[in-house]
Scaffold this motif. Structure first.
Motif, PDB file in Angstrom:
ATOM      1  N   TYR A  86      21.435 -32.347 -55.288  1.00 33.92           N
ATOM      2  CA  TYR A  86      20.503 -31.690 -55.506  1.00 33.92           C
ATOM      3  C   TYR A  86      19.869 -30.494 -55.848  1.00 33.92           C
ATOM      4  CZ  TYR A  86      15.113 -31.649 -57.321  1.00 33.92           C
ATOM      5  OH  TYR A  86      13.521 -30.962 -57.746  1.00 33.92           O
ATOM      6  N   TRP A  87      19.791 -29.825 -56.310  1.00 34.49           N
ATOM      7  CA  TRP A  87      19.009 -28.252 -56.452  1.00 34.49           C
ATOM      8  C   TRP A  87      17.275 -28.302 -56.039  1.00 34.49           C
ATOM      9  CZ3 TRP A  87      22.997 -24.706 -55.161  1.00 34.49           C
ATOM     10  CH2 TRP A  87      24.345 -25.032 -54.204  1.00 34.49           C
ATOM     11  N   PHE A  88      16.619 -28.091 -55.312  1.00 36.76           N
ATOM     12  CA  PHE A  88      15.236 -27.638 -54.934  1.00 36.76           C
ATOM     13  C   PHE A  88      14.962 -26.231 -55.713  1.00 36.76           C
ATOM     14  CE2 PHE A  88      16.980 -29.687 -51.003  1.00 36.76           C
ATOM     15  CZ  PHE A  88      15.762 -30.494 -50.838  1.00 36.76           C
ATOM     16  N   ASP A  89      16.327 -25.242 -55.908  1.00 33.39           N
ATOM     17  CA  ASP A  89      16.058 -24.126 -57.066  1.00 33.39           C
ATOM     18  C   ASP A  89      17.788 -23.790 -56.620  1.00 33.39           C
ATOM     19  OD1 ASP A  89      16.828 -22.836 -54.372  1.00 33.39           O
ATOM     20  OD2 ASP A  89      14.766 -22.819 -53.641  1.00 33.39           O
ATOM     21  N   SER A  90      18.107 -22.484 -57.519  1.00 32.59           N
ATOM     22  CA  SER A  90      19.309 -22.107 -57.587  1.00 32.59           C
ATOM     23  C   SER A  90      20.035 -20.995 -56.537  1.00 32.59           C
ATOM     24  CB  SER A  90      19.663 -21.201 -58.899  1.00 32.59           C
ATOM     25  OG  SER A  90      18.464 -20.936 -59.531  1.00 32.59           O
ATOM     26  N   VAL A  91      19.469 -21.504 -55.744  1.00 33.82           N
ATOM     27  CA  VAL A  91      19.819 -21.867 -53.833  1.00 33.82           C
ATOM     28  C   VAL A  91      20.351 -22.356 -53.130  1.00 33.82           C
ATOM     29  CG1 VAL A  91      20.082 -19.439 -52.189  1.00 33.82           C
ATOM     30  CG2 VAL A  91      18.559 -19.097 -54.399  1.00 33.82           C
ATOM     31  N   ASN A  92      19.259 -23.720 -52.725  1.00 31.59           N
ATOM     32  CA  ASN A  92      19.523 -24.510 -51.752  1.00 31.59           C
ATOM     33  C   ASN A  92      19.355 -26.125 -52.437  1.00 31.59           C
ATOM     34  OD1 ASN A  92      18.425 -22.785 -49.449  1.00 31.59           O
ATOM     35  ND2 ASN A  92      16.670 -22.499 -51.071  1.00 31.59           N
ATOM     36  N   ALA A  93      20.352 -27.019 -51.891  1.00 35.03           N
ATOM     37  CA  ALA A  93      20.355 -27.610 -52.535  1.00 35.03           C
ATOM     38  C   ALA A  93      20.270 -28.911 -51.206  1.00 35.03           C
ATOM     39  CB  ALA A  93      21.586 -28.105 -53.278  1.00 35.03           C
ATOM     40  N   ALA A  94      20.229 -30.330 -51.286  1.00 32.09           N
ATOM     41  CA  ALA A  94      20.421 -31.598 -50.519  1.00 32.09           C
ATOM     42  C   ALA A  94      21.756 -32.000 -51.425  1.00 32.09           C
ATOM     43  CB  ALA A  94      19.770 -32.084 -49.976  1.00 32.09           C
ATOM     44  N   GLN A  95      22.698 -32.621 -50.092  1.00 30.41           N
ATOM     45  CA  GLN A  95      24.156 -33.476 -50.512  1.00 30.41           C
ATOM     46  C   GLN A  95      24.428 -35.017 -50.446  1.00 30.41           C
ATOM     47  OE1 GLN A  95      27.990 -31.848 -50.237  1.00 30.41           O
ATOM     48  NE2 GLN A  95      27.517 -31.030 -51.847  1.00 30.41           N
ATOM     49  N   PHE A  96      24.182 -35.436 -50.821  1.00 28.48           N
ATOM     50  CA  PHE A  96      25.197 -37.137 -49.914  1.00 28.48           C
ATOM     51  C   PHE A  96      26.022 -37.860 -50.537  1.00 28.48           C
ATOM     52  CE2 PHE A  96      25.702 -41.797 -50.612  1.00 28.48           C
ATOM     53  CZ  PHE A  96      25.763 -41.886 -49.467  1.00 28.48           C
ATOM     54  N   GLN A  97      27.569 -37.545 -49.917  1.00 27.98           N
ATOM     55  CA  GLN A  97      29.002 -38.168 -50.539  1.00 27.98           C
ATOM     56  C   GLN A  97      28.850 -39.456 -49.234  1.00 27.98           C
ATOM     57  OE1 GLN A  97      31.832 -36.150 -47.358  1.00 27.98           O
ATOM     58  NE2 GLN A  97      32.716 -35.767 -48.631  1.00 27.98           N
ATOM     59  N   PHE A  98      29.873 -40.118 -50.338  1.00 26.57           N
ATOM     60  CA  PHE A  98      29.773 -41.423 -50.266  1.00 26.57           C
ATOM     61  C   PHE A  98      31.625 -41.816 -50.539  1.00 26.57           C
ATOM     62  CE2 PHE A  98      31.562 -45.167 -51.536  1.00 26.57           C
ATOM     63  CZ  PHE A  98      31.095 -46.749 -50.293  1.00 26.57           C
ATOM     64  N   ARG A  99      32.745 -42.165 -49.588  1.00 27.62           N
ATOM     65  CA  ARG A  99      33.605 -42.192 -49.981  1.00 27.62           C
ATOM     66  C   ARG A  99      34.281 -43.610 -49.296  1.00 27.62           C
ATOM     67  NH1 ARG A  99      37.371 -37.515 -48.175  1.00 27.62           N
ATOM     68  NH2 ARG A  99      35.414 -37.818 -46.197  1.00 27.62           N
TER      69      ARG A  99
END
Length: 316
Positions: A86-99
């Motif tokens: 999820y991009w808060f703006d064009s620079v910063n994001a939160a990310q979740f990974q599942f494998r």
């Protein structure tokens, strides 16, 4: 890890508005929009290479180095993965990974194996000398990883200084991420119940997650256009922890050690008319080593594999 953290901190003065000149009307694979959600799903067929080993020691009993290939018939694994950003703006994001790690294979047992204070049964011999032993397999194993990350684009650190560089070094969109990864691994041999040559107090399984810890992980991603609708993407991610106190005891304090590295090399097709849907194909390499030690226990799982990968990015 220090280099990634330094790059993330140094880029904090670069605002999302700095990317306005890079973004063309409509979807752009290299430049996310504020509040954009990226959904990445892929599947990898990995072929095991090198020494892939499983061990379990209880107290001072001997233990065997069990080869996933030669003793259990595991020659390949399947690694489906989902990555949400999820991009808060064009620079910063939160990310979740599942494998998820899917293990396949089976092989007739050819020698007795010491595991967890007991012996997984030696093969028996039939009346004419033919082997009649059991087959060993990783059936019942449950192996997942979960990761949470902060991701930041590093392009503003160098976008105004690309002139004069060789062409192949220009036009890259570079991203760094840092976060935590946790491995849930309940590794089983024959679903924990192979034939033992003597009475065993334990199942043939290792619950790595019982004494495992979330481990800091870092990563880098780079993308560059090769053609108007074709991009090249390379990613690298790794983690390392040596003898961390797990907070659990088994014959003394259990120390948790984990190390791992993975890289993906992909070709991505991105057409603006496809509204953010971008399929890709490429090659993936994965290495992981998991060790838990104390006076009363010694657990080890080491895997190394490489194989083809297909998937897609979908940005909404």
């Amino acid at each position: 890890m220090a280099l990634v953290v330094t790059a993330l901190v140094a880029s904090t003065n670069c605002l999302a508005s700095d990317f306005g000149s890079l973004r063309e009307p409509g979807f752009d694979l290299l430049t996310p929009a504020p509040h954009q959600i990226d959904i990445e799903a892929d599947d990898t067929y990995q072929f095991l290479v090198g020494a892939n080993t499983l061990r379990r020691r209880i107290n001072s009993f001997p233990d065997s180095a069990i080869s996933l290939q030669h003793d259990m018939g595991v020659s390949q694994m399947q690694l489906p993965e989902v990555l949400l950003s999820y991009w808060f703006d064009s620079v910063n994001a939160a990310q979740f990974q599942f494998r998820y790690f899917g293990l396949y294979g089976s092989k007739p047992q050819t020698q007795p194996l010491a595991f967890g204070g007991s012996i997984i049964g030696p093969p028996q011999t039939g009346p004419v000398g033919a082997p009649m032993g059991q087959s060993l397999n990783p059936g019942g194993t449950r192996w997942y990883t979960f990761g949470g990350y902060y991701e930041r684009r590093l392009t503003p650190l160098y976008q105004d200084h690309e002139q004069g560089l060789p062409v192949f070094l220009q036009g890259w969109d570079l991203r760094a991420k840092i976060g935590l990864e946790f491995t849930y691994n309940d590794f089983r041999i024959n679903d924990g119940s192979p034939n033992f040559s003597q009475r065993s107090l334990f199942e043939a399984r290792i619950r790595f997650h019982d004494k495992g810890l979330p481990i800091p992980a870092i990563g880098l991603e780079a993308r560059r256009w090769l053609a108007p609708t074709v991009a090249f993407e390379v990613t690298a991610q790794g983690y390392w922890a040596n003898k961390w106190d797990s907070g659990r005891g088994e014959g003394g304090t259990v120390y948790d050690s984990q190390s791992g590295f993975e890289t993906h090399w992909r070709v991505v097709y991105s057409n603006r008319d496809w509204r953010g849907f971008a399929p890709f194909a490429g090659l993936s390499y994965y290495y992981s080593k998991y060790t838990q030690t104390s006076a009363g226990v010694g657990n080890l799982l080491r895997v190394q594999m490489i194989g083809p990968q297909v998937g897609f990015n979908w940005s909404i």
